[in-house]
Design a protein around this motif. Structure first.
Motif, PDB file in Angstrom:
ATOM      1  N   PHE A 107       0.839  -1.195   0.000  1.00  0.00           N
ATOM      2  CA  PHE A 107       0.000   0.000   0.000  1.00  0.00           C
ATOM      3  C   PHE A 107       0.875   1.247   0.000  1.00  0.00           C
ATOM      4  N   THR A 108       1.839   1.291   0.894  1.00  0.00           N
ATOM      5  CA  THR A 108       2.699   2.462   1.023  1.00  0.00           C
ATOM      6  C   THR A 108       3.505   2.705  -0.251  1.00  0.00           C
ATOM      7  N   ALA A 109       4.026   1.643  -0.843  1.00  0.00           N
ATOM      8  CA  ALA A 109       4.797   1.792  -2.078  1.00  0.00           C
ATOM      9  C   ALA A 109       3.932   2.370  -3.201  1.00  0.00           C
ATOM     10  N   LEU A 110       2.710   1.874  -3.334  1.00  0.00           N
ATOM     11  CA  LEU A 110       1.808   2.400  -4.362  1.00  0.00           C
ATOM     12  C   LEU A 110       1.390   3.838  -4.061  1.00  0.00           C
ATOM     13  N   ALA A 111       1.098   4.116  -2.806  1.00  0.00           N
ATOM     14  CA  ALA A 111       0.702   5.475  -2.424  1.00  0.00           C
ATOM     15  C   ALA A 111       1.841   6.456  -2.666  1.00  0.00           C
ATOM     16  N   ASP A 112       3.062   6.053  -2.362  1.00  0.00           N
ATOM     17  CA  ASP A 112       4.217   6.923  -2.608  1.00  0.00           C
ATOM     18  C   ASP A 112       4.418   7.159  -4.100  1.00  0.00           C
ATOM     19  N   GLU A 113       4.220   6.124  -4.896  1.00  0.00           N
ATOM     20  CA  GLU A 113       4.348   6.268  -6.351  1.00  0.00           C
ATOM     21  C   GLU A 113       3.270   7.207  -6.889  1.00  0.00           C
ATOM     22  N   LEU A 114       2.047   7.073  -6.390  1.00  0.00           N
ATOM     23  CA  LEU A 114       0.973   7.980  -6.781  1.00  0.00           C
ATOM     24  C   LEU A 114       1.312   9.408  -6.371  1.00  0.00           C
ATOM     25  N   ASP A 115       1.835   9.588  -5.169  1.00  0.00           N
ATOM     26  CA  ASP A 115       2.215  10.910  -4.698  1.00  0.00           C
ATOM     27  C   ASP A 115       3.301  11.511  -5.591  1.00  0.00           C
ATOM     28  N   ASP A 116       4.256  10.702  -6.021  1.00  0.00           N
ATOM     29  CA  ASP A 116       5.291  11.183  -6.945  1.00  0.00           C
ATOM     30  C   ASP A 116       4.668  11.634  -8.265  1.00  0.00           C
ATOM     31  N   ASN A 117       3.694  10.881  -8.750  1.00  0.00           N
ATOM     32  CA  ASN A 117       3.006  11.275  -9.979  1.00  0.00           C
ATOM     33  C   ASN A 117       2.271  12.598  -9.789  1.00  0.00           C
ATOM     34  N   LEU A 118       1.596  12.756  -8.659  1.00  0.00           N
ATOM     35  CA  LEU A 118       0.889  14.009  -8.380  1.00  0.00           C
ATOM     36  C   LEU A 118       1.864  15.180  -8.306  1.00  0.00           C
ATOM     37  N   ASP A 119       3.034  14.940  -7.701  1.00  0.00           N
ATOM     38  CA  ASP A 119       4.057  15.985  -7.644  1.00  0.00           C
ATOM     39  C   ASP A 119       4.475  16.428  -9.041  1.00  0.00           C
ATOM     40  N   ASP A 120       4.469  15.495  -9.970  1.00  0.00           N
ATOM     41  CA  ASP A 120       4.836  15.809 -11.352  1.00  0.00           C
ATOM     42  C   ASP A 120       3.689  16.481 -12.098  1.00  0.00           C
ATOM     43  N   TYR A 121       2.468  16.036 -11.871  1.00  0.00           N
ATOM     44  CA  TYR A 121       1.326  16.566 -12.603  1.00  0.00           C
ATOM     45  C   TYR A 121       1.013  18.015 -12.244  1.00  0.00           C
ATOM     46  N   GLY A 122       1.196  18.384 -10.992  1.00  0.00           N
ATOM     47  CA  GLY A 122       0.861  19.739 -10.551  1.00  0.00           C
ATOM     48  C   GLY A 122       1.602  20.826 -11.308  1.00  0.00           C
ATOM     49  N   PRO A 123       2.936  20.853 -11.252  1.00  0.00           N
ATOM     50  CA  PRO A 123       3.678  21.916 -11.942  1.00  0.00           C
ATOM     51  C   PRO A 123       3.528  21.882 -13.464  1.00  0.00           C
TER      52      PRO A 123
END
Length: 176
Positions: free
Chosen positions: A81-97
């Motif tokens: 769960f944590t690994a997937l959530a962290d990967e999703l968070d990394d994607n969100l960090d990229d999508y925002g800017p």
């Protein structure tokens, strides 16, 4: 000479082979992520689906009679769960800017974080998975904060820069 080249090639590929073997994703899940790579909104929804699968498995562990190894299975699911959530968070960090349009997926992500937090807290305390649970809850908190910020940022950005022909960088199919 040839055996040295073969050994060199094996050593060069070893980290890649290990990474594939250690993956928490099935081949089907990897394929789903690949297929959604160019549509940010779809990719977020795929991550939500994959995380939901882990949460459902966690809930199933405690809805059936106790079996040996349940605590270790809980630990493993929380790590996945944590690994997937962290990967999703990394994607969100990229999508925002990059102003990728994920406005439709963000409310669903917020709803999911509430569900996930509740499910992660439901198993009884156990030293086997307490640290993994803490990390999973931190990942949920990070996702909730990121999604909340992105909702406001995206609302403001797309109000000022509506997607369309004049601004193809905002198009839904822009490469990541």
């Amino acid at each position: 000479m040839i055996s040295r080249l073969v050994l060199l090639a094996l050593f060069a590929c070893a980290p890649l082979l290990y990474a594939q073997r250690d993956s928490n994703l099935t081949d089907s899940e990897v394929e789903q992520l690949r297929d959604s790579a160019y549509v940010a909104n779809d990719r977020v929804l795929v991550f939500i689906k994959l995380i939901d699968v882990r949460v459902k498995a966690l809930q199933d562990l405690y809805s059936h009679p106790r079996r040996p190894g349940r605590e270790q299975d809980t630990h493993d699911l929380l790590q996945q769960f944590t690994a997937l959530a962290d990967e999703l968070d990394d994607n969100l960090d990229d999508y925002g800017p990059h102003h990728r349009d994920i406005r439709k997926a963000l409310p669903k992500l917020l709803e999911a974080t509430e569900r996930w937090g509740t499910a992660i807290k439901s198993p009884p305390d156990d030293a086997t998975y307490d640290v993994a649970r803490k990390l999973a809850l931190e990942a949920v908190r990070d996702l909730r904060e990121e999604a909340t910020e992105l909702i406001e940022q995206q609302r403001a950005w797309f109000a000022a820069h509506p997607p369309g022909k004049e601004n193809p960088a905002n198009a839904e199919t822009a490469p990541r």
